[in-house]
Design an enzyme around this catalytic site. Structure first.
Site, PDB file in Angstrom:
ATOM      1  N   ALA A  14       4.037  50.853  59.544  1.00 39.85           N
ATOM      2  CA  ALA A  14       5.005  51.560  60.373  1.00 39.85           C
ATOM      3  C   ALA A  14       5.665  50.573  61.331  1.00 39.85           C
ATOM      4  O   ALA A  14       4.988  49.922  62.127  1.00 39.85           O
ATOM      5  CB  ALA A  14       4.313  52.675  61.157  1.00 39.85           C
ATOM      6  N   CYS A  49      -1.222  50.094  59.182  1.00 40.91           N
ATOM      7  CA  CYS A  49      -1.049  49.392  60.455  1.00 40.91           C
ATOM      8  C   CYS A  49      -2.009  48.206  60.555  1.00 40.91           C
ATOM      9  O   CYS A  49      -3.183  48.308  60.193  1.00 40.91           O
ATOM     10  CB  CYS A  49      -1.278  50.343  61.619  1.00 40.91           C
ATOM     11  SG  CYS A  49       0.046  51.562  61.828  1.00 40.91           S
ATOM     12  N   SER A 107       0.629  51.096  50.260  1.00 43.99           N
ATOM     13  CA  SER A 107       0.893  52.116  51.261  1.00 43.99           C
ATOM     14  C   SER A 107       0.947  51.469  52.633  1.00 43.99           C
ATOM     15  O   SER A 107       0.187  50.540  52.922  1.00 43.99           O
ATOM     16  CB  SER A 107      -0.227  53.164  51.214  1.00 43.99           C
ATOM     17  OG  SER A 107       0.138  54.322  51.902  1.00 43.99           O
ATOM     18  N   PRO A 108       1.844  51.920  53.514  1.00 39.62           N
ATOM     19  CA  PRO A 108       1.909  51.319  54.854  1.00 39.62           C
ATOM     20  C   PRO A 108       0.580  51.447  55.584  1.00 39.62           C
ATOM     21  O   PRO A 108       0.038  52.544  55.705  1.00 39.62           O
ATOM     22  CB  PRO A 108       3.003  52.149  55.549  1.00 39.62           C
ATOM     23  CG  PRO A 108       3.816  52.724  54.434  1.00 39.62           C
ATOM     24  CD  PRO A 108       2.857  52.966  53.326  1.00 39.62           C
ATOM     25  N   ARG A 166       8.484  59.468  53.863  1.00 45.06           N
ATOM     26  CA  ARG A 166       7.061  59.856  53.848  1.00 45.06           C
ATOM     27  C   ARG A 166       6.896  61.112  54.681  1.00 45.06           C
ATOM     28  O   ARG A 166       7.348  61.177  55.825  1.00 45.06           O
ATOM     29  CB  ARG A 166       6.163  58.744  54.389  1.00 45.06           C
ATOM     30  CG  ARG A 166       4.704  59.197  54.529  1.00 45.06           C
ATOM     31  CD  ARG A 166       3.716  58.067  54.668  1.00 45.06           C
ATOM     32  NE  ARG A 166       3.203  57.678  53.354  1.00 45.06           N
ATOM     33  CZ  ARG A 166       2.069  56.992  53.172  1.00 45.06           C
ATOM     34  NH1 ARG A 166       1.343  56.608  54.196  1.00 45.06           N
ATOM     35  NH2 ARG A 166       1.661  56.682  51.963  1.00 45.06           N
ATOM     36  N   TYR A 201       3.743  61.868  63.757  1.00 46.64           N
ATOM     37  CA  TYR A 201       4.650  61.041  64.546  1.00 46.64           C
ATOM     38  C   TYR A 201       5.965  61.791  64.791  1.00 46.64           C
ATOM     39  O   TYR A 201       6.104  62.958  64.434  1.00 46.64           O
ATOM     40  CB  TYR A 201       4.823  59.673  63.883  1.00 46.64           C
ATOM     41  CG  TYR A 201       3.501  58.938  63.787  1.00 46.64           C
ATOM     42  CD1 TYR A 201       2.729  58.729  64.932  1.00 46.64           C
ATOM     43  CD2 TYR A 201       2.996  58.490  62.573  1.00 46.64           C
ATOM     44  CE1 TYR A 201       1.496  58.081  64.864  1.00 46.64           C
ATOM     45  CE2 TYR A 201       1.770  57.836  62.492  1.00 46.64           C
ATOM     46  CZ  TYR A 201       1.027  57.642  63.640  1.00 46.64           C
ATOM     47  OH  TYR A 201      -0.196  57.014  63.575  1.00 46.64           O
ATOM     48  N   GLY A 219      -3.697  52.407  49.852  1.00 49.59           N
ATOM     49  CA  GLY A 219      -3.805  51.840  51.185  1.00 49.59           C
ATOM     50  C   GLY A 219      -5.095  51.079  51.355  1.00 49.59           C
ATOM     51  O   GLY A 219      -5.156  49.861  51.203  1.00 49.59           O
ATOM     52  N   ARG A 220      -6.175  51.806  51.646  1.00 53.74           N
ATOM     53  CA  ARG A 220      -7.455  51.148  51.899  1.00 53.74           C
ATOM     54  C   ARG A 220      -7.928  50.337  50.696  1.00 53.74           C
ATOM     55  O   ARG A 220      -8.543  49.282  50.861  1.00 53.74           O
ATOM     56  CB  ARG A 220      -8.504  52.188  52.298  1.00 53.74           C
ATOM     57  CG  ARG A 220      -8.257  52.777  53.681  1.00 53.74           C
ATOM     58  CD  ARG A 220      -9.181  53.953  53.968  1.00 53.74           C
ATOM     59  NE  ARG A 220      -9.020  54.452  55.323  1.00 53.74           N
ATOM     60  CZ  ARG A 220      -8.061  55.272  55.722  1.00 53.74           C
ATOM     61  NH1 ARG A 220      -7.156  55.692  54.834  1.00 53.74           N
ATOM     62  NH2 ARG A 220      -7.975  55.686  56.970  1.00 53.74           N
ATOM     63  N   GLN A 280       8.872  50.485  56.290  1.00 54.27           N
ATOM     64  CA  GLN A 280       8.728  51.844  56.787  1.00 54.27           C
ATOM     65  C   GLN A 280       9.260  51.890  58.219  1.00 54.27           C
ATOM     66  O   GLN A 280       8.702  51.270  59.120  1.00 54.27           O
ATOM     67  CB  GLN A 280       7.270  52.301  56.760  1.00 54.27           C
ATOM     68  CG  GLN A 280       7.136  53.782  57.130  1.00 54.27           C
ATOM     69  CD  GLN A 280       5.704  54.259  57.180  1.00 54.27           C
ATOM     70  OE1 GLN A 280       4.945  53.832  58.037  1.00 54.27           O
ATOM     71  NE2 GLN A 280       5.334  55.142  56.264  1.00 54.27           N
TER      72      GLN A 280
END
Length: 365
Positions: free
Chosen positions: A58, A26, A23-24, A236, A188, A332-333, A100
Site C-alpha cells: 500500500a 506492507c 499480493s501487496p 482491491r 482503509y 502474500g504470506r 497499489q
C-alpha cells in the site's frame, strides 16, 4: 486450450507472463515514505522468482494516508524518483510492475507491528490527525484511551483525496508502473466510505448504496483518466465486512459494485475481505477461504478477478485458473516465505517458465 497458472494473461494491451501476483504486503521499512534498497530487493526478488505481477505494498497518495510513519508513499516527484530503479529492475526480470495506490483514512497514524501496533495520537511524536467518512476513530482494541483523532471529510476534502489519487497515478505512470491498483479494502479510507459500518454521513457521499460507492467510483475514474489506455487498472475490495450482527458490507454488495467499477474504468477486481472493524468474525481460514468471494463476482458480473486467501500449493493455484474460478492468483504470506514460489510451482507442475539465466542450473533435477 484450457488456461493454467502459467498461461499468459492479457488485460487491455498488457500481457502478464503468468497468473501469479505478489499480493501487496506492507514492509514498514520506508522513511518519510521513500523507497530504499529494502524495497528494491524485496520486490526484485519476487520478480526474479517468476511472479507475473509484482505489486508494491500500500503506497500512500498523501502523507496522512500512510498506515504507519514507516509506510511507502508516492505523494511527490521525489518519492517517485526513489522507487523508479525498483520499477526498472522488476520489468527487467520479465514481471509486470504494479503499484497499489492507498489512503488509510482513520486507520492511519499507527505504530508498525514491530513496535507493538496501536494508534499514535496526533499530539504525539510521529502522529497526525486522520480523516474518514466519519469522525469516529477506529476502535482499536489495544489503544485504551489513546485513539487517534479522526476528522470527517467535507466535500472539499473529498475532492482533495480524489486529486491526490490522480496525481499519484500520474507519477506512477511516468516512472513505468504498468498496473495501478486502487486500494478500497481492509477498512482503509475508500472502504470506510463503502461500508455502512463506518459511513454515517448524509449527502452525496453517504446513505444509499449509490452515494456510499460514489467516492470509490470517482477515484477509479480519475485514475483511469490519467492511466495509459493500453494498461490496466485494478481495484482491491473487501468483499465482505465479516460482520453479521449489524448493517454492513457483504458479498451481494460487492457483486453489485463490480460492474460499476468496470464502467468507471477498472479492468480487474482484486477480491479480499474484512478489516473495517475489530469485531469481525472470520470464517475458517483454510486454504482458499476467500476464493468463493472472487468466484461470485466473476460468475455474476463477468469482470476478471484475482483470488486471495491462504493459497499455498501450486496444484491448488493452478486449479483455480483451470476451473475458471479466478483469472489471477494473489499470494502474500506464501511469497514472503518463498520468494521463488512461481519457479518452484512451474517445476512441480511441469510448466514452461523463464528462469533467470543466473539460476538455470537449478531448473532441472
Amino acid at each position: 486450450m484450457t488456461d493454467s497458472l502459467f498461461t499468459p494473461f492479457t488485460l487491455r494491451d498488457t500481457e502478464f507472463r503468468n497468473r501469479v501476483m505478489l499480493s501487496p504486503m506492507c514492509q514498514y521499512s520506508a522513511e518519510d515514505g521513500f523507497a530504499n534498497e529494502w524495497h528494491r530487493v524485496h520486490l526484485g526478488s519476487r520478480a526474479a522468482g517468476g511472479a507475473g505481477v509484482v505489486m508494491t505494498e500500500a503506497t500512500a497518495v498523501e502523507p496522512r494516508g500512510r498506515i504507519t510513519p514507516n509506510c511507502l508513499g508516492i505523494w511527490s516527484d521525489d518519492h517517485a524518483e526513489a522507487i523508479e530503479p525498483t520499477v526498472d529492475f522488476v520489468r527487467s526480470q520479465g514481471a509486470t510492475p504494479g503499484i497499489q495506490l492507498a489512503h488509510a483514512g482513520r486507520k492511519a497514524s499507527h505504530r508498525p507491528p514491530a513496535e507493538g501496533g496501536g494508534p499514535i495520537p496526533a499530539d504525539r511524536e510521529r502522529g497526525w490527525e486522520t480523516v474518514s467518512a466519519t469522525d469516529a476513530p477506529y476502535p482499536d482494541p489495544d489503544a485504551a484511551a489513546e485513539l487517534a483523532t479522526t476528522r470527517r471529510l467535507d466535500e472539499d476534502g473529498i475532492d482533495e483525496v480524489i486529486d491526490a489519487f490522480a496525481a499519484a497515478a500520474e507519477r506512477s505512470r511516468d516512472i513505468g508502473f504498468e498496473v495501478a491498483e486502487v486500494h478500497a479494502a481492509h477498512g482503509y479510507l475508500l472502504h470506510q466510505f463503502l461500508s455502512p459500518v463506518t459511513n454515517d454521513r448524509d449527502g452525496a457521499y453517504g446513505g444509499s448504496f449509490e452515494n456510499r460507492t460514489r467516492l470509490l467510483r470517482e477515484v477509479v475514474a480519475a485514475v483511469r483518466e490519467v492511466w495509459p489506455d493500453d494498461k490496466p487498472v485494478f481495484v482491491r475490495i473487501s468483499a465482505t465486512d465479516w460482520l453479521l450482527d449489524r448493517d454492513s458490507w457483504d458479498v451481494d454488495d460487492s457483486v453489485r459494485l463490480a460492474p460499476l467499477l468496470a464502467e468507471a474504468g477498472a479492468d480487474l477486481i482484486d477480491v479480499s475481505g474484512g478489516g473495517i472493524h475489530p469485531d469481525q468474525q472470520l470464517p475458517g481460514a483454510g486454504p482458499g477461504y476467500q476464493v468463493p468471494y472472487a468466484e461470485a463476482i466473476r460468475e455474476e458480473t463477468d469482470v476478471p478477478v484475482a483470488a486471495v486467501g491462504g493459497i499455498t500449493e501450486p496444484t491448488h493455484a493452478d486449479a483455480l485458473v483451470r476451473n475458471g474460478r479466478a483469472d489471477l492468483v494473489a499470494l502474500g504470506r506464501e511469497l514472503l516465505r518463498h520468494p521463488y514460489w512461481p519457479l518452484e510451482a512451474a517445476h512441480e507442475l511441469g510448466a514452461d517458465a523463464e528462469w533467470p539465466v543466473q539460476y538455470r542450473r537449478g531448473q532441472f533435477d
